[in-house]
Write a protein that holds these residues in place. Sequence first.
Motif, PDB file in Angstrom:
ATOM      1  N   UNK A 214       2.557   3.891  -2.245  1.00 57.89           N
ATOM      2  CA  UNK A 214       3.184   2.675  -1.722  1.00 57.89           C
ATOM      3  C   UNK A 214       2.194   1.505  -1.846  1.00 57.89           C
ATOM      4  N   UNK A 215       2.690   0.298  -2.106  1.00 61.24           N
ATOM      5  CA  UNK A 215       1.783  -0.850  -2.277  1.00 61.24           C
ATOM      6  C   UNK A 215       0.820  -1.071  -1.121  1.00 61.24           C
ATOM      7  N   UNK A 216       1.272  -0.828   0.113  1.00 67.87           N
ATOM      8  CA  UNK A 216       0.384  -1.032   1.266  1.00 67.87           C
ATOM      9  C   UNK A 216      -0.823  -0.097   1.228  1.00 67.87           C
ATOM     10  N   UNK A 217      -0.639   1.087   0.635  1.00 71.20           N
ATOM     11  CA  UNK A 217      -1.755   2.030   0.551  1.00 71.20           C
ATOM     12  C   UNK A 217      -2.827   1.519  -0.410  1.00 71.20           C
ATOM     13  N   UNK A 218      -2.404   0.839  -1.448  1.00 66.78           N
ATOM     14  CA  UNK A 218      -3.366   0.246  -2.374  1.00 66.78           C
ATOM     15  C   UNK A 218      -4.040  -0.963  -1.735  1.00 66.78           C
ATOM     16  N   UNK A 219      -3.252  -1.777  -1.032  1.00 69.66           N
ATOM     17  CA  UNK A 219      -3.801  -2.970  -0.378  1.00 69.66           C
ATOM     18  C   UNK A 219      -4.911  -2.613   0.598  1.00 69.66           C
ATOM     19  N   UNK A 220      -4.746  -1.512   1.310  1.00 68.79           N
ATOM     20  CA  UNK A 220      -5.764  -1.131   2.292  1.00 68.79           C
ATOM     21  C   UNK A 220      -7.077  -0.767   1.617  1.00 68.79           C
ATOM     22  N   UNK A 221      -7.007  -0.141   0.443  1.00 67.05           N
ATOM     23  CA  UNK A 221      -8.228   0.214  -0.280  1.00 67.05           C
ATOM     24  C   UNK A 221      -8.870  -1.027  -0.879  1.00 67.05           C
ATOM     25  N   UNK A 222      -8.052  -1.934  -1.421  1.00 71.60           N
ATOM     26  CA  UNK A 222      -8.590  -3.182  -1.957  1.00 71.60           C
ATOM     27  C   UNK A 222      -9.345  -3.940  -0.867  1.00 71.60           C
ATOM     28  N   UNK A 223      -8.751  -4.017   0.313  1.00 74.32           N
ATOM     29  CA  UNK A 223      -9.400  -4.723   1.415  1.00 74.32           C
ATOM     30  C   UNK A 223     -10.720  -4.060   1.798  1.00 74.32           C
ATOM     31  N   UNK A 224     -10.731  -2.735   1.830  1.00 77.43           N
ATOM     32  CA  UNK A 224     -11.973  -2.035   2.150  1.00 77.43           C
ATOM     33  C   UNK A 224     -13.062  -2.331   1.116  1.00 77.43           C
TER      34      UNK A 224
END
Length: 253
Positions: A214-224
């Motif tokens: 899901x896109x939110x799962x990628x967003x969380x890694x990008x933010x980290x």
Amino acid sequence: MNRFESKVVIVTSAASGIGASTARRFASEGGSVVLVDRNEMALADIARELPSDRVLAHVADVSDSDAVDAMVATTVKRFGRLDVLVNNAGVHEGGEPQSITNEQWRQVMATDVDGVFFGCRAALPHLAKTKGSIVNTTSVSGTGGDWSMSPYNAAKGAVVNLTRALAMDLGKKGVRVNAVCPTLTRTGMTADVMNDGKLLAKLAEQIPLGRVCEPDEIASVIAFVASEDASFITGSDVAIDGGVSASNGQPPQ
């Protein structure tokens, strides 16, 4: 968490999918976010979701180096600095190699590779001042081959190694450069797959976690990766693939 309070972030292809989720994530953590996309109407819709004093919608085509230079200049003019660049824009063309036209090949390379380099080059002077971070959205298709996807594989592979090279060149300037490599993700680009139940089930069988990303799962890694929590990580390509890259290619039993 407010890891990006007082920080300024550019996210390309921010009007939908991974880019929109990433923009929301940075804004939720206190960041000022510059949304970049070619789709002006969709971009405006995402901008309305975010705090008006911490968002700027900017229409640009990242394959145009002048447009990318203007994107960065506009960001700095509005917010006074730049801390994070997320090069997320990408397009896909597939088919048998002999059927790929010159135009299709150039379109993928211009957006997926040229756009990343143009963004990094334009942002560097400002990121050097803030000791900032670049995150490039690539793909597991950049670390291994796919059937009938040679332009996309070539482009994403180029970005993976460009990320490594830039990390080496920019490290002593205090700028970190990393890539994230998602597997099949539920976005507009993959809508045809998502609507094909048999194909989707077949693809999900190859993912150890048994589902698409899901896109939110990628967003969380990008933010980290962009945050100070990852302050000693640079030159990495982080797999967000549900275990796909752990496989040696054997089919499920």
